[in-house]
Design an enzyme around this catalytic site. Structure first.
Site, PDB file in Angstrom:
ATOM      1  N   ASN A  17     -18.504 -22.296  63.648  1.00 41.14           N
ATOM      2  CA  ASN A  17     -20.450 -22.632  64.517  1.00 41.14           C
ATOM      3  C   ASN A  17     -21.134 -23.534  64.129  1.00 41.14           C
ATOM      4  O   ASN A  17     -21.458 -23.622  62.759  1.00 41.14           O
ATOM      5  CB  ASN A  17     -20.621 -21.204  63.675  1.00 41.14           C
ATOM      6  CG  ASN A  17     -21.721 -20.767  64.028  1.00 41.14           C
ATOM      7  OD1 ASN A  17     -22.154 -21.197  65.279  1.00 41.14           O
ATOM      8  ND2 ASN A  17     -22.815 -19.774  63.224  1.00 41.14           N
ATOM      9  N   TRP A  18     -21.572 -24.476  65.412  1.00 44.55           N
ATOM     10  CA  TRP A  18     -21.660 -25.421  64.606  1.00 44.55           C
ATOM     11  C   TRP A  18     -23.571 -25.098  65.033  1.00 44.55           C
ATOM     12  O   TRP A  18     -24.696 -26.098  64.801  1.00 44.55           O
ATOM     13  CB  TRP A  18     -22.189 -26.071  66.127  1.00 44.55           C
ATOM     14  CG  TRP A  18     -20.403 -27.224  66.243  1.00 44.55           C
ATOM     15  CD1 TRP A  18     -19.719 -26.524  64.928  1.00 44.55           C
ATOM     16  CD2 TRP A  18     -20.118 -28.213  67.226  1.00 44.55           C
ATOM     17  NE1 TRP A  18     -18.101 -27.270  65.650  1.00 44.55           N
ATOM     18  CE2 TRP A  18     -18.893 -28.271  66.721  1.00 44.55           C
ATOM     19  CE3 TRP A  18     -21.064 -28.389  67.960  1.00 44.55           C
ATOM     20  CZ2 TRP A  18     -17.581 -28.841  67.660  1.00 44.55           C
ATOM     21  CZ3 TRP A  18     -19.614 -29.886  69.083  1.00 44.55           C
ATOM     22  CH2 TRP A  18     -18.486 -29.556  69.002  1.00 44.55           C
ATOM     23  N   LYS A  19     -24.476 -23.705  65.227  1.00 41.80           N
ATOM     24  CA  LYS A  19     -25.784 -22.922  65.150  1.00 41.80           C
ATOM     25  C   LYS A  19     -26.446 -24.128  65.708  1.00 41.80           C
ATOM     26  O   LYS A  19     -25.954 -24.583  66.555  1.00 41.80           O
ATOM     27  CB  LYS A  19     -25.675 -22.870  63.083  1.00 41.80           C
ATOM     28  CG  LYS A  19     -24.625 -21.890  62.477  1.00 41.80           C
ATOM     29  CD  LYS A  19     -25.185 -21.419  61.099  1.00 41.80           C
ATOM     30  CE  LYS A  19     -24.608 -20.837  60.383  1.00 41.80           C
ATOM     31  NZ  LYS A  19     -24.618 -20.568  59.434  1.00 41.80           N
TER      32      LYS A  19
ATOM     33  N   HIS B  52     -24.128 -12.307  65.291  1.00 38.53           N
ATOM     34  CA  HIS B  52     -24.123 -13.688  63.483  1.00 38.53           C
ATOM     35  C   HIS B  52     -25.383 -12.300  62.664  1.00 38.53           C
ATOM     36  O   HIS B  52     -26.308 -12.265  63.429  1.00 38.53           O
ATOM     37  CB  HIS B  52     -24.497 -14.826  64.111  1.00 38.53           C
ATOM     38  CG  HIS B  52     -24.173 -16.241  62.577  1.00 38.53           C
ATOM     39  ND1 HIS B  52     -25.361 -15.905  61.956  1.00 38.53           N
ATOM     40  CD2 HIS B  52     -22.590 -15.945  62.369  1.00 38.53           C
ATOM     41  CE1 HIS B  52     -24.713 -16.832  60.856  1.00 38.53           C
ATOM     42  NE2 HIS B  52     -23.598 -17.002  61.617  1.00 38.53           N
TER      43      HIS B  52
ATOM     44  N   GLU C 173     -27.262 -14.650  61.529  1.00 35.47           N
ATOM     45  CA  GLU C 173     -29.139 -14.342  61.443  1.00 35.47           C
ATOM     46  C   GLU C 173     -29.677 -14.588  62.467  1.00 35.47           C
ATOM     47  O   GLU C 173     -30.980 -14.201  63.198  1.00 35.47           O
ATOM     48  CB  GLU C 173     -28.968 -16.765  61.335  1.00 35.47           C
ATOM     49  CG  GLU C 173     -28.332 -17.007  60.480  1.00 35.47           C
ATOM     50  CD  GLU C 173     -27.245 -18.557  60.498  1.00 35.47           C
ATOM     51  OE1 GLU C 173     -27.357 -18.842  61.765  1.00 35.47           O
ATOM     52  OE2 GLU C 173     -26.335 -18.883  58.930  1.00 35.47           O
TER      53      GLU C 173
ATOM     54  N   GLU D 261     -19.218 -12.072  56.684  1.00 31.72           N
ATOM     55  CA  GLU D 261     -19.682 -12.691  56.399  1.00 31.72           C
ATOM     56  C   GLU D 261     -20.692 -12.214  55.408  1.00 31.72           C
ATOM     57  O   GLU D 261     -21.719 -11.858  55.675  1.00 31.72           O
ATOM     58  CB  GLU D 261     -20.320 -13.276  57.510  1.00 31.72           C
ATOM     59  CG  GLU D 261     -19.564 -14.888  58.875  1.00 31.72           C
ATOM     60  CD  GLU D 261     -20.423 -15.455  59.238  1.00 31.72           C
ATOM     61  OE1 GLU D 261     -19.318 -16.853  59.394  1.00 31.72           O
ATOM     62  OE2 GLU D 261     -21.425 -15.532  59.840  1.00 31.72           O
TER      63      GLU D 261
ATOM     64  N   GLY E  22     -24.367 -20.256  53.756  1.00 33.28           N
ATOM     65  CA  GLY E  22     -24.959 -21.718  53.342  1.00 33.28           C
ATOM     66  C   GLY E  22     -25.087 -22.073  51.969  1.00 33.28           C
ATOM     67  O   GLY E  22     -26.576 -23.191  51.535  1.00 33.28           O
TER      68      GLY E  22
ATOM     69  N   SER F  68     -20.088 -19.553  52.987  1.00 34.88           N
ATOM     70  CA  SER F  68     -19.884 -21.741  52.678  1.00 34.88           C
ATOM     71  C   SER F  68     -17.831 -21.797  52.338  1.00 34.88           C
ATOM     72  O   SER F  68     -17.587 -21.960  50.816  1.00 34.88           O
ATOM     73  CB  SER F  68     -19.898 -21.061  50.822  1.00 34.88           C
ATOM     74  OG  SER F  68     -21.550 -20.921  50.919  1.00 34.88           O
TER      75      SER F  68
ATOM     76  N   GLY G  30     -19.310 -22.599  59.513  1.00 31.92           N
ATOM     77  CA  GLY G  30     -20.737 -23.195  59.664  1.00 31.92           C
ATOM     78  C   GLY G  30     -21.088 -24.671  58.852  1.00 31.92           C
ATOM     79  O   GLY G  30     -20.547 -25.883  60.182  1.00 31.92           O
ATOM     80  N   GLY G  31     -21.273 -25.175  58.327  1.00 34.28           N
ATOM     81  CA  GLY G  31     -22.391 -26.357  57.714  1.00 34.28           C
ATOM     82  C   GLY G  31     -20.679 -27.215  57.600  1.00 34.28           C
ATOM     83  O   GLY G  31     -20.680 -28.438  58.272  1.00 34.28           O
TER      84      GLY G  31
HETATM   85  P1  13P Z   1     -22.176 -21.560  56.143  1.00 31.75           P
HETATM   86  O1  13P Z   1     -20.527 -22.235  56.226  1.00 31.75           O
HETATM   87  O2  13P Z   1     -22.732 -22.839  56.282  1.00 31.75           O
HETATM   88  O3  13P Z   1     -21.587 -21.031  54.542  1.00 31.75           O
HETATM   89  O4  13P Z   1     -22.112 -20.472  57.619  1.00 31.75           O
HETATM   90  C1  13P Z   1     -21.426 -19.241  57.648  1.00 31.75           C
HETATM   91  C2  13P Z   1     -21.851 -18.915  58.860  1.00 31.75           C
HETATM   92  O5  13P Z   1     -22.014 -18.618  58.834  1.00 31.75           O
HETATM   93  C3  13P Z   1     -20.271 -18.737  60.049  1.00 31.75           C
HETATM   94  O6  13P Z   1     -20.777 -18.055  61.163  1.00 31.75           O
END
Ligand code: 13P
Length: 257
Positions: A9-11, A97, A99, A169, A175, A215, A236-237
């Site tokens: 997920n590149w956000k 998600h 967020e 999640e 994050g 993470s 994510g990251g």
């Molecule tokens: P991180 O891997 O940066 O913690 O993010 C997880 C995430 O929200 C994937 O959708």
């Protein structure tokens, strides 16, 4: 047998040229992996979806979107439909998600509407669920998950459920560098599968893939994947560089269940 699924997920990261570079790098790094044993999904921002789909076409990598709107078309400024996502080459869609729930008013009800539209359009949904830190500390984790799973997945049939991917999640692990321990993640994911047994049946529940997200890094993927109810990861990251994401995918593929 549930096929491992690792999604990035590149956000809200990557311009179009940066997205093309990352997708090309991953394609080169991962081309030898057998697409029969692992599913790899890249979810760039909407603006780069067409380009990433084009780069990954005819490869063992698929593209996906980070959100969708449930209506087919109309006066819905700023929104994107399933048909538009398919047009841009997407096969997967992340829905609900945390967020989006936290900053954009997403609810279990809107997640459910999006899920139905995505299934109807033949796209593969990745439905996100998870508790906040406060909910965990108050001992409400299972209640929250029970509510999210029941209401987000309301009124879909068994065949649709099998096509749906769930991503657990925990919000406190996103994050923050704080991963749920493999034991904590397994405990919740086993609970989610148990809910699916009650809502559908055993056969359906054992076919549904449940990812862990929060993470995830090359260093922790193997231990997470070794848990019986963890079928992949939503990253994510660590999905933003070729080195870390390809390493996560390769290590996940090595775990034999
Ligand atoms: P991180 O891997 O940066 O913690 O993010 C997880 C995430 O929200 C994937 O959708």
């Amino acid at each position: 047998m549930r096929k491992t699924i690792i999604a990035g997920n590149w956000k809200m990261y990557k311009t179009i040229p940066e997205a093309i570079e990352l997708a090309n790098g991953l394609k080169r790094e991962l081309f030898e992996l057998d697409g029969q044993t692992i599913e790899i999904v890249l979810c760039p921002p909407f603006t780069a979806l067409s380009e990433v789909s084009e780069v990954t076409q005819n490869s063992n990598i698929n593209s996906g979107a980070q959100d969708v709107y449930w209506q087919e078309e109309g006066a819905f400024t700023g929104e994107v439909s399933c048909k538009m996502l398919k047009d841009a080459g997407a096969h997967f869609v992340i829905i609900g998600h945390s967020e989006r729930r936290q900053f954009f008013g997403e609810t279990n009800d809107s997640v459910n509407k999006k899920l139905k539209a995505v299934l109807k359009n033949g796209l593969i949904p990745i439905v996100c669920v998870g508790e906040s830190l406060q909910e965990r500390e108050l001992g409400k984790t299972f209640d929250v998950l029970n509510n999210q799973v029941h209401n987000s997945l309301k009124d879909i049939n068994k065949e649709e459920m099998v096509r749906t991917v769930i991503a657990y999640e925990p919000v406190w692990a996103i994050g923050t560098g704080k991963t749920a321990t493999p034991k904590q993640a397994q405990e919740v994911q086993e609970y989610i599968r148990g809910l699916l047994v009650k809502m559908f049946d055993k056969e359906t529940a054992v076919s549904v893939r449940i990812q862990y997200g929060g993470s995830v890094k090359p260093d922790n993927i193997t231990e997470l994947m070794n848990q019986p109810d963890i079928d992949g990861a939503l990253v994510g990251g660590a999905s933003l560089t070729v080195e870390s994401f390809s390493e996560i995918v390769k290590r996940a593929q090595k775990v034999k269940k």
